[in-house]
Write an enzyme that holds these catalytic residues in place. Sequence first.
Site, PDB file in Angstrom:
ATOM      1  N   SER A  33       2.727 -77.765  37.055  1.00 54.43           N
ATOM      2  CA  SER A  33       1.379 -77.218  37.248  1.00 54.43           C
ATOM      3  C   SER A  33       0.301 -78.285  37.253  1.00 54.43           C
ATOM      4  CB  SER A  33       1.079 -76.185  36.158  1.00 54.43           C
ATOM      5  OG  SER A  33       1.209 -76.762  34.870  1.00 54.43           O
TER       6      SER A  33
ATOM      7  N   ASN B  44       7.525 -78.997  30.626  1.00 54.76           N
ATOM      8  CA  ASN B  44       7.905 -77.589  30.459  1.00 54.76           C
ATOM      9  C   ASN B  44       9.298 -77.460  29.849  1.00 54.76           C
ATOM     10  OD1 ASN B  44       5.548 -76.381  31.370  1.00 54.76           O
ATOM     11  ND2 ASN B  44       6.182 -76.455  33.512  1.00 54.76           N
TER      12      ASN B  44
ATOM     13  N   HIS C 202      -4.562 -77.642  30.583  1.00 51.07           N
ATOM     14  CA  HIS C 202      -4.576 -78.073  31.980  1.00 51.07           C
ATOM     15  C   HIS C 202      -5.906 -78.736  32.330  1.00 51.07           C
ATOM     16  CE1 HIS C 202      -1.503 -74.852  31.935  1.00 51.07           C
ATOM     17  NE2 HIS C 202      -0.900 -75.636  32.816  1.00 51.07           N
TER      18      HIS C 202
END
Length: 281
Positions: A42, A108, A194
């Site tokens: 991401s 992740n 993020h």
Amino acid sequence: MPTLIPFLLLGLVMPADLALIAPAPAAPLRAKIQNVLVLGDSLSAGYGLQRADAYPALLSERAERAGLKVHIINAGVNGGTTSGGLSRLPRLLDHHQVDVLVVELGINDAFRGVPLAQISANLQKIIDLARARYPAVKIVIAGMQLPRYSADDYVTQFGAIYAEIARRNDAALVPFLLEGVMGNPALNLPDLIHPNASGQKNPRRKCLAGIGIGAEEKLKRKEEGLSSHAPERLPRREVKSWIQPTRIIFTTPPIILFWSGSTSPLKATTATNVCGACVSR
């Protein structure tokens, strides 16, 4: 005497004839455009942002300013893992000529508790697969780090995976892609995980340093009005420190309470997405 006239005439016209058939000056060589494949999660996909605001898109413009011609292929997906990247890579290699492979994966896996040996093995398979198809491909390892909220061996050893993979494969290493960004509210989305559009600029600079050795430093000196004759070096194996949370409670999802360097606690923030995957411990 008359018999000499044709030869004299031949001598007069031959230089002009030779000029007509002389080879033209060689055209200047054009710089080769490098195809850069970013295999990421991401962070590369620009979670919560427009795709154009993610660092791979920003990288092309900065590379051009540094004198590098690159074509960026952004293969970042939300929630991407090393096993997912490995399964996606063959199709990507079939569809694109790849000169540089940026591998930005693994965080992740760590959030999901994947064994470190498996993370390392997947990263190695990604590199092997790319080099089997394109032997001259340049590998750039984009390292990540876990917040050191405990003295857990998993946390420490996870951070060391990237340096070891880079050393073993003679690859360029970005020790920590989010150094200077992680934990800074001004550079992150409300989840404090993020990067926002401003925060994406820092990974762009670090990746450029990995793709073109010295290019980022040269551009920075140019922007700062400094001499371009200083030695250029890319730190490849140095694991750098970063501002870390002093306390994180890992529930599902995590709640960040304090950040080091702050005199007061931040407003408790619940992260609903950690690199595309919720944390469960």
